[in-house]
Design a protein around this motif. Structure first.
Motif, PDB file in Angstrom:
ATOM      1  N   ILE A 159      -3.405 -11.459  -3.957  1.00 25.09           N
ATOM      2  CA  ILE A 159      -3.184 -10.120  -3.412  1.00 25.09           C
ATOM      3  C   ILE A 159      -4.009  -9.999  -2.135  1.00 25.09           C
TER       4      ILE A 159
ATOM      5  N   TYR B 159      -5.499  -7.607   0.843  1.00 24.68           N
ATOM      6  CA  TYR B 159      -5.918  -6.228   1.070  1.00 24.68           C
ATOM      7  C   TYR B 159      -6.286  -6.057   2.533  1.00 24.68           C
TER       8      TYR B 159
ATOM      9  N   ALA C 190      -3.880  -2.652  -1.018  1.00 23.71           N
ATOM     10  CA  ALA C 190      -3.087  -3.879  -1.126  1.00 23.71           C
ATOM     11  C   ALA C 190      -1.934  -3.809  -0.132  1.00 23.71           C
TER      12      ALA C 190
ATOM     13  N   VAL D  23       1.577  -9.330  -1.628  1.00 22.31           N
ATOM     14  CA  VAL D  23       1.359 -10.134  -2.824  1.00 22.31           C
ATOM     15  C   VAL D  23       2.057 -11.472  -2.624  1.00 22.31           C
TER      16      VAL D  23
END
Length: 120
Positions: free
Chosen positions: A100, A102, A108, A111
């Protein structure tokens, strides 16, 4: 008899000090509801974590922003990205079979699903 009483009072005093310390640290970690907006963790705080166990891992499967300085935190499977002028640029953390990504604010943004055996 005095020795037993000293031990009991000593243990009680130690427990009291520990309880006060825990409550103060819990209060310091509580989020503020100033504007109702939930912010992500501060990258300066995340970077200050001391990595007691020196572990070397291979992070070739994680995309790194071009020109950024990368700080590895292998004990928690995280890479932190900093710009050349020292500003936080975000971080990537492995969670199970995904990575993930960020942004600097802790939200976030992407992914990446890992193929079986890709990050072993």
């Amino acid at each position: 008899m005095r020795g037993i009483l000293r031990r009991v009072w000593g243990a009680a005093a130690l427990a009291g000090v520990m309880t006060v310390g825990l409550s103060v640290s819990a209060m310091a970690q509580m989020p503020s509801d100033d504007d109702g907006k939930k912010d992500g963790p501060d990258m300066h705080t995340l970077a200050s974590r001391f990595n007691a166990v020196r572990v070397k891992k291979d992070y070739d499967y994680i995309h790194r922003p071009a020109g950024d300085k990368v700080i590895e935190q292998p004990d928690i499977d995280r890479l932190m990205f900093w710009t050349k002028d020292g500003q936080p640029d975000g971080y990537a953390q492995r969670r199970g079979d995904s990575v993930i990504y960020y942004n600097a604010g802790g939200q976030a943004v992407r992914v990446q699903r890992l193929a079986p055996g890709e990050a072993d």
